[in-house]
Motif scaffolding. Structure first.
Motif, PDB file in Angstrom:
ATOM      1  N   SER A   1       0.832  -1.216   0.000  1.00  0.00           N
ATOM      2  CA  SER A   1       0.000   0.000   0.000  1.00  0.00           C
ATOM      3  C   SER A   1       0.861   1.258   0.000  1.00  0.00           C
ATOM      4  CB  SER A   1      -0.880   0.033   1.249  1.00  0.00           C
ATOM      5  OG  SER A   1      -1.831  -0.992   1.224  1.00  0.00           O
TER       6      SER A   1
ATOM      7  N   ILE B   1       1.696   2.160  -9.510  1.00  0.00           N
ATOM      8  CA  ILE B   1       2.460   1.287  -8.604  1.00  0.00           C
ATOM      9  C   ILE B   1       1.619   0.035  -8.399  1.00  0.00           C
ATOM     10  CG2 ILE B   1       3.378   1.028  -6.263  1.00  0.00           C
ATOM     11  CD1 ILE B   1       3.658   4.082  -6.129  1.00  0.00           C
TER      12      ILE B   1
ATOM     13  N   THR C   1      -0.263  -2.276  -6.660  1.00  0.00           N
ATOM     14  CA  THR C   1      -0.895  -2.451  -5.339  1.00  0.00           C
ATOM     15  C   THR C   1      -2.210  -3.199  -5.548  1.00  0.00           C
ATOM     16  OG1 THR C   1      -2.179  -0.414  -5.524  1.00  0.00           O
ATOM     17  CG2 THR C   1      -0.012  -0.226  -4.479  1.00  0.00           C
TER      18      THR C   1
ATOM     19  N   GLN D   1      -9.910  -0.301   6.962  1.00  0.00           N
ATOM     20  CA  GLN D   1     -11.289  -0.399   6.458  1.00  0.00           C
ATOM     21  C   GLN D   1     -12.216  -1.250   7.321  1.00  0.00           C
ATOM     22  OE1 GLN D   1     -11.406  -1.745   2.448  1.00  0.00           O
ATOM     23  NE2 GLN D   1     -13.613  -1.550   2.239  1.00  0.00           N
TER      24      GLN D   1
HETATM   25  P1  NAD Z   1      -4.320  -0.169  -1.708  1.00  0.00           P
HETATM   26  O1  NAD Z   1      -5.300  -1.175  -2.199  1.00  0.00           O
HETATM   27  O2  NAD Z   1      -3.143  -0.665  -0.984  1.00  0.00           O
HETATM   28  O3  NAD Z   1      -5.038   0.943  -0.833  1.00  0.00           O
HETATM   29  C1  NAD Z   1      -6.374   1.331  -1.027  1.00  0.00           C
HETATM   30  C2  NAD Z   1      -6.977   1.445   0.354  1.00  0.00           C
HETATM   31  O4  NAD Z   1      -8.316   1.963   0.289  1.00  0.00           O
HETATM   32  C3  NAD Z   1      -7.058   0.087   1.063  1.00  0.00           C
HETATM   33  O5  NAD Z   1      -6.363   0.143   2.290  1.00  0.00           O
HETATM   34  C4  NAD Z   1      -8.536  -0.103   1.305  1.00  0.00           C
HETATM   35  O6  NAD Z   1      -8.820  -0.767   2.517  1.00  0.00           O
HETATM   36  C5  NAD Z   1      -8.985   1.356   1.363  1.00  0.00           C
HETATM   37  N1  NAD Z   1     -10.441   1.478   1.254  1.00  0.00           N
HETATM   38  C6  NAD Z   1     -11.243   1.096   0.210  1.00  0.00           C
HETATM   39  N2  NAD Z   1     -12.543   1.287   0.540  1.00  0.00           N
HETATM   40  C7  NAD Z   1     -12.546   1.803   1.811  1.00  0.00           C
HETATM   41  C8  NAD Z   1     -13.559   2.194   2.713  1.00  0.00           C
HETATM   42  N3  NAD Z   1     -14.866   2.087   2.401  1.00  0.00           N
HETATM   43  N4  NAD Z   1     -13.208   2.686   3.936  1.00  0.00           N
HETATM   44  C9  NAD Z   1     -11.899   2.776   4.285  1.00  0.00           C
HETATM   45  N5  NAD Z   1     -10.891   2.422   3.476  1.00  0.00           N
HETATM   46  C10 NAD Z   1     -11.211   1.933   2.257  1.00  0.00           C
HETATM   47  O7  NAD Z   1      -3.875   0.631  -3.026  1.00  0.00           O
HETATM   48  P2  NAD Z   1      -3.020   1.973  -3.221  1.00  0.00           P
HETATM   49  O8  NAD Z   1      -2.618   1.933  -4.645  1.00  0.00           O
HETATM   50  O9  NAD Z   1      -2.001   2.095  -2.172  1.00  0.00           O
HETATM   51  O10 NAD Z   1      -4.125   3.095  -3.082  1.00  0.00           O
HETATM   52  C11 NAD Z   1      -3.983   4.232  -2.217  1.00  0.00           C
HETATM   53  C12 NAD Z   1      -4.377   5.504  -2.961  1.00  0.00           C
HETATM   54  O11 NAD Z   1      -3.417   5.779  -3.973  1.00  0.00           O
HETATM   55  C13 NAD Z   1      -5.729   5.418  -3.678  1.00  0.00           C
HETATM   56  O12 NAD Z   1      -6.396   6.661  -3.556  1.00  0.00           O
HETATM   57  C14 NAD Z   1      -5.322   5.211  -5.128  1.00  0.00           C
HETATM   58  O13 NAD Z   1      -6.292   5.637  -6.062  1.00  0.00           O
HETATM   59  C15 NAD Z   1      -4.100   6.099  -5.161  1.00  0.00           C
HETATM   60  N6  NAD Z   1      -3.211   5.911  -6.309  1.00  0.00           N
HETATM   61  C16 NAD Z   1      -2.706   4.682  -6.590  1.00  0.00           C
HETATM   62  C17 NAD Z   1      -1.876   4.526  -7.683  1.00  0.00           C
HETATM   63  C18 NAD Z   1      -1.315   3.165  -8.029  1.00  0.00           C
HETATM   64  O14 NAD Z   1      -0.887   2.965  -9.165  1.00  0.00           O
HETATM   65  N7  NAD Z   1      -1.275   2.234  -7.107  1.00  0.00           N
HETATM   66  C19 NAD Z   1      -1.564   5.624  -8.494  1.00  0.00           C
HETATM   67  C20 NAD Z   1      -2.090   6.867  -8.174  1.00  0.00           C
HETATM   68  C21 NAD Z   1      -2.914   7.011  -7.077  1.00  0.00           C
END
Ligand code: NAD
Length: 259
Positions: free
Chosen positions: A20, A194, A196, A41
């Motif tokens: 994450s 990334i 994830t 979550q």
């Molecule tokens: P991740 O799956 O590790 O994290 C997403 C998190 O959102 C999880 O911990 C999940 O439990 C939480 N979540 C979802 N629904 C929820 C709810 N109802 N209540 C509380 N928490 C909730 O993936 P990540 O890639 O680390 O995502 C983190 C952020 O980074 C997100 O906003 C994602 O859009 C953003 N992001 C990711 C990337 C990528 O390529 N991974 C790129 C740009 C932005």
């Protein structure tokens, strides 16, 4: 190790596992001397977060459930933080969700329900969380969220999440304007792709990664730690004059025209 955040407390929302982005941010803030509060979550993720937090040197972290679709859980989480910790200095909102079936094919097929769900979890939650967090930021503060290029441009399959990120980008600006007089700053990091859990939901995610490796100015993808280092800048006094901003941490990919 720097001590930029010594004596400060930060809430990290959105650790699901060691990949994450939230965990990348947490480690960098921890190494800069911060005390951390983690929200997750639901029960399903509790053990994961407990195991990760146990690897940190500090043992004064607080772990709380907070499903952001539930107002009462947000209220309860921040009431507990107020009771147990008092003042907080910043918050990292690293939360997004959309149904897998909405992250493929044509955006025009987005369902009403899928649209609302993506907006609720991925965009509105920042408003709800900022409203609760501001009451604990009595010494000023800094809020950081995570966005993606798919909110500014069309990225294949990102669809409903791209529209949610566009809303999130606007929310950052409105919140920055509202909370600025309290000396609370609100910024976002536009991370490059990334691998994830959340990213796995986007169809053909591997080809997005490959494009970055081939075309981005740095010719590589970015790491959770690199996003974490920019979060450290935004959450620390180093960025004291910066609010309402989107900083791209994407190997420069966003500057390119047609690729
Ligand atoms: P991740 O799956 O590790 O994290 C997403 C998190 O959102 C999880 O911990 C999940 O439990 C939480 N979540 C979802 N629904 C929820 C709810 N109802 N209540 C509380 N928490 C909730 O993936 P990540 O890639 O680390 O995502 C983190 C952020 O980074 C997100 O906003 C994602 O859009 C953003 N992001 C990711 C990337 C990528 O390529 N991974 C790129 C740009 C932005």
């Amino acid at each position: 190790m720097n001590q930029l955040l010594a004596g400060k407390t930060f809430v990290i929302m959105g650790v699901a596992n060691k990949r994450s982005i939230a965990w990348g941010i947490a480690r960098i803030l921890h190494d800069a001397g911060a005390r951390l509060i983690f929200t997750y979550q639901g029960e399903r993720l509790k053990k994961n977060v407990e195991e990760l937090v146990a690897t940190l040197e500090r043992d004064d972290s607080l772990l709380l459930p907070c499903d952001v679709t539930k107002d009462d859980e947000i209220t309860e989480a921040f009431a507990t933080i107020k009771e147990k910790v008092g003042v907080i200095h910043g918050l990292a909102h690293c939360i997004a969700f959309a149904k897998t079936e909405e992250l493929q094919g044509e955006f025009v097929n987005t369902s009403r329900e899928g649209y609302h769900l993506a907006q609720d979890i991925s965009a509105y939650s920042l408003v709800a969380v900022a409203r609760a967090a501001k009451e604990l930021m009595t010494e000023g503060g800094s809020i950081v969220t995570l966005t993606y290029l798919g909110g500014e441009r069309v990225v294949p399959n990102y669809n409903v999440m791209g529209v949610a990120k566009a809303a999130l980008d606007a929310i950052v600006k409105y919140l920055a304007n509202d909370l600025g007089p309290r000396n609370i700053r609100v910024n976002s990091i536009s991370a490059g792709p990334i691998r994830t859990l959340a990213a796995k939901g986007v169809k053909d995610f591997n080809s997005i990664l490959k494009t970055i490796e081939e075309k981005a100015p740095l010719r590589r993808t970015v790491t959770q730690e690199e996003v974490g280092k920019t979060a450290l800048y935004l959450l620390s006094d180093l960025s004291s004059g910066v609010t309402g901003e989107i900083i791209h941490v994407d190997s420069g990919f966003n500057i390119l025209g047609s690729v």
